[in-house]
Design an enzyme around this catalytic site. Structure first.
Site: not given
Ligand SMILES: Cc1cc2nc3c(=O)[nH]c(=O)nc-3n(C[C@H](O)[C@H](O)[C@H](O)COP(=O)(O)OP(=O)(O)OC[C@H]3O[C@@H](n4cnc5c(N)ncnc54)[C@H](O)[C@@H]3O)c2cc1C
Length: 445
Positions: A10-11, A32, A38, A42, A80, A306, A435, A443
């Site tokens: 996501a990020a 990755e 991507s 959730c 990494v 995101n 309301w 209120r």
């Molecule tokens: C079961 C579940 C349900 C969820 N439900 C919700 C919800 O309903 N609402 C909500 O807002 N959020 C929810 N979340 C949380 C949401 O999925 C996360 O907040 C979001 O995925 C975070 O995105 P990110 O890109 O920061 O990290 P991640 O999605 O964790 O992605 C990080 C990526 O970095 C890679 N990585 C890690 N370390 C290394 C390294 N050393 N070298 C290379 N690559 C690496 C990983 O393999 C991964 O692909 C849920 C999460 C889970 C697990």
């Protein structure tokens, strides 16, 4: 310009897309460690429950799209291990089949979007077969593959959002589920006790067993997990899902003096800059500024990942943008109810030294004479001295999302309960009362 991004979810990919669009000639390399880009984590509990039929439905954009359409060098199995920020290099291991090769890549700017990993407490027997965490598509696939007709009893450890969603989906698949938590209430750090009690009632109503104030010490079995050992005695089980929290993936910063939060997350400023030059961070590996607490917090959620990823990418690409912070909103479906919250709970307000007034009330979602009218239970707190709204939590079959989002907007703008009462919210009998439930509380409070 040579941009390296760690993490392809996501990020990381939100950041990458901002850079591609603003600076199409720049070189972007994503490292990755897994093989999937991507995707919607959730949705994983619903994949386990069969509501989502294929994991492909969870993939937002495949790696090939990033590579072929956007020219991003989107690598897989690149883990990494170290950052040398003085030489501006990322160092790690590339896995290909059974062999592992080292790599070292230079960067002009680095975005860390490495997310977080599930915590596995030091339980005895934690390596027995049948014990799982849920974070990735392969994790979900493993659980699904092992959910054979022999698996009748499943234990879920941890009653946070993921634990609740997994419980619901496993019950729906016909399993007897026991949900265990060491705390004396569900979601103890999140919910007010009356909201937690409603969640517990919903679990029990739907046939899940809830064991609170119960600490797990380990597991027993002959190769395969057969028992969960707790301080209240052993429990027979065929499978265990551990949902005991997550920890930011920041170990590769060990040799640097980057500033980390007490949670282990990377401290970022509003522009997603870390304390190391040319290094940005976003998502579950970074801090989230809490507008009400007026300090950095760690609230790892997809919505924040995101937004922060997008802002990190925009800043790297030269378009200065600030992350405005979070107010602590979250929502979860649990069987027939929705539980939503935004802002502070009473404990958090008290810890911040804020004196608060609170109100719990049961109301209805829309005009009582109109069919389909449902009960809504709301817990609201405000600052006793300033009347500013501090937090709202709600449970009900319908209408929770709307009220929580109105309250979240009020919190973002630091509205008083009188401001909230004066909002011009939409009304017709099928949708609301004259309301709105939130205004009724404002209120009265
Ligand atoms: C079961 C579940 C349900 C969820 N439900 C919700 C919800 O309903 N609402 C909500 O807002 N959020 C929810 N979340 C949380 C949401 O999925 C996360 O907040 C979001 O995925 C975070 O995105 P990110 O890109 O920061 O990290 P991640 O999605 O964790 O992605 C990080 C990526 O970095 C890679 N990585 C890690 N370390 C290394 C390294 N050393 N070298 C290379 N690559 C690496 C990983 O393999 C991964 O692909 C849920 C999460 C889970 C697990």
């Amino acid at each position: 310009m040579n941009i390296v991004i760690i993490g392809g979810d996501a990020a990381g990919m939100s950041a990458a897309m901002q850079i591609v669009r603003a600076q199409p000639k720049w070189q972007i390399t994503v490292l990755e460690k897994g093989a999937i880009y991507s995707y919607g984590q959730c949705g994983l509990p619903y994949y386990i429950g069969g509501i989502i039929k294929s994991h492909n439905e969870l993939i937002v954009r495949a790696r090939e799209v990033f590579q072929d359409r956007y020219g991003i060098d989107a690598r897989i199995y690149h883990e990494v291990k170290e950052i040398n920020h003085k030489k501006q290099r990322v160092i790690g291991t590339y896995h290909e089949g059974n062999s592992a090769k080292n790599f070292s890549l230079p960067y002009d700017k680095l975005i860390v979007a490495s997310g977080a990993s599930p915590v596995m407490p030091p339980f005895t027997g934690k390596n027995l077969a049948g014990i799982h965490v849920l974070k990735t598509i392969p994790d979900a696939q493993k659980i699904i593959d092992e959910l054979t007709s022999n698996v009748l009893n499943v234990t879920v450890i941890g009653a946070g959002y993921i634990g609740l969603e997994v419980t619901e989906n496993l019950v729906a698949s016909g399993r007897k589920v026991t949900l265990i938590d060491a705390a004396d209430q569900i979601g103890s750090s999140i919910y007010e006790s009356d909201i937690s009690e409603k969640i517990k009632q919903e679990a029990v109503k739907n046939g899940a067993e809830v064991l609170l104030s119960t600490s797990v010490s380990g597991f027993e079995g002959d190769g395969q997990v057969e028992r969960v050992i707790t301080d209240n005695g052993p429990l027979e089980t065929d499978m265990v899902i551990v949902a005991a929290g997550i920890k930011p993936n920041t170990d590769f910063f060990t040799n640097t003096d980057i500033h980390l939060h007490q949670s282990g997350a990377i401290v970022v400023n509003p522009y997603m800059e870390t304390t190391l030059p040319h290094v940005y961070a976003a998502g579950d590996c970074a801090t989230h500024y809490h507008r009400l607490k007026q300090r950095d917090d760690y609230i790892p959620l997809g919505t924040h990942a995101n937004k922060q990823g997008r802002i990190a990418g925009a800043n790297v690409a030269g378009n200065r943008k600030a992350f405005k912070g979070v107010v602590g909103s979250a929502i979860v479906k649990f069987f027939d109810v929705t539980i939503g919250k935004t802002g502070l709970n009473e404990k958090e307000a008290t810890e911040l030294g804020i004196a608060c007034c609170k109100l719990s009330y049961t109301t209805t979602t829309h005009a009582s004479y109109y069919p389909g009218n449902n009960q809504l239970f709301i817990h609201m707190i405000k600052n006793r001295d300033t009347d500013v709204l501090l937090g709202v939590q709600a449970v009900g079959a319908i209408g929770v999302d709307k009220r929580i989002d109105v309250a979240a907007t009020a919190l973002y703008h630091e509205m008083t309960t009188e401001d909230l009462e004066n909002l011009d919210l939409s009304y017709a009998p099928p949708f609301n009362s004259t309301w709105d439930p939130i205004q009724q509380g404002a209120r009265r409070l």
